[in-house]
Design a protein around this motif. Structure first.
Motif, mmCIF file in Angstrom:
data_model
loop_
_atom_site.group_PDB
_atom_site.id
_atom_site.type_symbol
_atom_site.label_atom_id
_atom_site.label_comp_id
_atom_site.label_asym_id
_atom_site.label_seq_id
_atom_site.Cartn_x
_atom_site.Cartn_y
_atom_site.Cartn_z
ATOM 1 N N ALA A 108 0.807 -1.282 0.002
ATOM 2 C CA ALA A 108 -0.008 0.157 -0.079
ATOM 3 C C ALA A 108 0.798 1.153 -0.030
ATOM 4 C CB ALA A 108 -1.024 -0.098 1.212
ATOM 5 N N PHE A 109 1.878 1.074 0.761
ATOM 6 C CA PHE A 109 2.860 2.260 0.821
ATOM 7 C C PHE A 109 3.523 2.660 -0.597
ATOM 8 C CE2 PHE A 109 7.612 3.660 1.844
ATOM 9 C CZ PHE A 109 7.222 4.935 2.248
ATOM 10 N N GLU A 110 3.816 1.499 -1.238
ATOM 11 C CA GLU A 110 4.533 1.584 -2.562
ATOM 12 C C GLU A 110 3.274 2.172 -3.675
ATOM 13 O OE1 GLU A 110 7.232 -0.692 -5.711
ATOM 14 O OE2 GLU A 110 5.946 -2.005 -4.533
ATOM 15 N N ARG A 111 2.078 1.717 -3.751
ATOM 16 C CA ARG A 111 1.037 1.975 -4.494
ATOM 17 C C ARG A 111 0.597 3.841 -4.004
ATOM 18 N NH1 ARG A 111 -1.460 -2.658 -3.027
ATOM 19 N NH2 ARG A 111 -2.778 -1.489 -1.534
ATOM 20 N N ALA A 112 0.927 4.035 -2.827
ATOM 21 C CA ALA A 112 0.642 5.530 -2.640
ATOM 22 C C ALA A 112 1.735 6.391 -2.980
ATOM 23 C CB ALA A 112 0.356 5.853 -0.954
ATOM 24 N N LEU A 113 3.060 5.982 -2.978
ATOM 25 C CA LEU A 113 4.225 6.519 -3.483
ATOM 26 C C LEU A 113 3.950 6.699 -4.920
ATOM 27 C CD1 LEU A 113 7.335 5.436 -1.517
ATOM 28 C CD2 LEU A 113 6.058 7.672 -1.168
ATOM 29 N N THR A 114 3.591 5.707 -5.677
ATOM 30 C CA THR A 114 3.318 5.809 -7.233
ATOM 31 C C THR A 114 2.549 6.667 -7.412
ATOM 32 O OG1 THR A 114 4.297 3.485 -7.208
ATOM 33 C CG2 THR A 114 3.066 4.342 -9.000
ATOM 34 N N THR A 115 1.261 6.837 -6.965
ATOM 35 C CA THR A 115 0.236 7.753 -7.350
ATOM 36 C C THR A 115 0.317 9.232 -6.602
ATOM 37 O OG1 THR A 115 -1.190 7.106 -5.319
ATOM 38 C CG2 THR A 115 -1.353 5.805 -7.523
ATOM 39 N N GLY A 116 1.541 9.378 -5.913
ATOM 40 C CA GLY A 116 1.705 10.638 -5.102
ATOM 41 C C GLY A 116 0.553 10.950 -4.192
ATOM 42 N N ASP A 117 0.122 9.850 -3.356
ATOM 43 C CA ASP A 117 -0.930 10.078 -2.418
ATOM 44 C C ASP A 117 -0.090 10.168 -1.034
ATOM 45 O OD1 ASP A 117 -2.710 9.941 -0.498
ATOM 46 O OD2 ASP A 117 -3.966 8.696 -1.706
#
Length: 221
Positions: A121-130
């Motif tokens: 979830a951390f990686e996804r958030a970083l990827t989307t800039g959230d």
């Protein structure tokens, strides 16, 4: 024995905690910016509470290093002080190192799965800039060993000093620099799952020491 009914004192405590968390989170996420004046009346109107819990929350926030007060003059959001951040960073890193070292012998398959989910979830958030989601997922990841260590003193220290670092992390997680934490998280899980408590603990310490309190893009103090 009759079931106790929540009294007024408990309700007041819950209200104080809620007000504290909302103002703290507004400082961390940048809604309330460094140097911004905090007026009791405005905060009271925003949160829909009286000035008493506002003042109590501001006192706690001052202790946490997020607010500065000059009695009779002003209360402001504390500027980000590189020295203060570095001090908080050293203490926080040491606490996470201790928590991981103590937790490793007690971590379960479910714990490792939870840490991996949080890191994904951390990686996804970083990827989307959230950035908000990234901070939340990072909290979820590190909370697992802290909870498993079961040391209330560690929790108390982290509760005091982590909010100071979250303001820096908000900036770091908005950039590509923050993505190195994904690999560090994965390494912590790998080492912990292998039962290497010492190496996992040192990796956790390194993870928290990657924050740079002297970055040029921090808000000016």
């Amino acid at each position: 024995m009759p079931i106790p009914v929540t009294g007024r004192s408990e309700q007041r405590q819950l209200l104080r905690d809620s007000v504290f968390v909302r103002i703290r989170d507004a400082i961390i996420d940048g809604t309330l910016e460094p140097g911004e004046r905090l007026l009791d009346a405005e905060l009271s109107s925003w949160l829909g509470v009286s000035r008493t819990p506002i003042r109590e929350a501001l006192t706690r926030l001052e202790t946490a290093g997020l607010v500065e007060t000059k009695p009779g003059r002003y209360t402001i959001v504390s500027p980000i002080d590189p020295r203060g951040v570095a001090d908080a960073q050293a203490v926080t890193a040491a606490m996470h190192e201790l928590a991981v070292r103590d937790a490793v012998p007690h971590l379960t398959a479910a714990d490792f799965a939870a840490m991996r989910r949080a890191n994904e979830a951390f990686e996804r958030a970083l990827t989307t800039g959230d950035v908000v989601a990234a901070i939340g997922a990072d909290d979820d990841f590190h909370r697992v060993p802290v909870d498993r260590a079961g040391n209330d003193a560690i929790r108390a220290v982290l509760d005091q000093y982590t909010p100071v670092l979250r303001r820096v992390e908000r900036i770091r997680f908005a950039s590509l620099v923050g993505r190195e934490s994904v690999a560090q998280h994965a390494r912590i899980v790998e080492l912990a799952e292998a039962g290497d408590a010492e190496a996992a603990a040192l990796e956790a310490r390194r993870n928290w020491m990657t924050l740079d309190p002297h970055r040029d893009d921090l808000p000016p103090g």
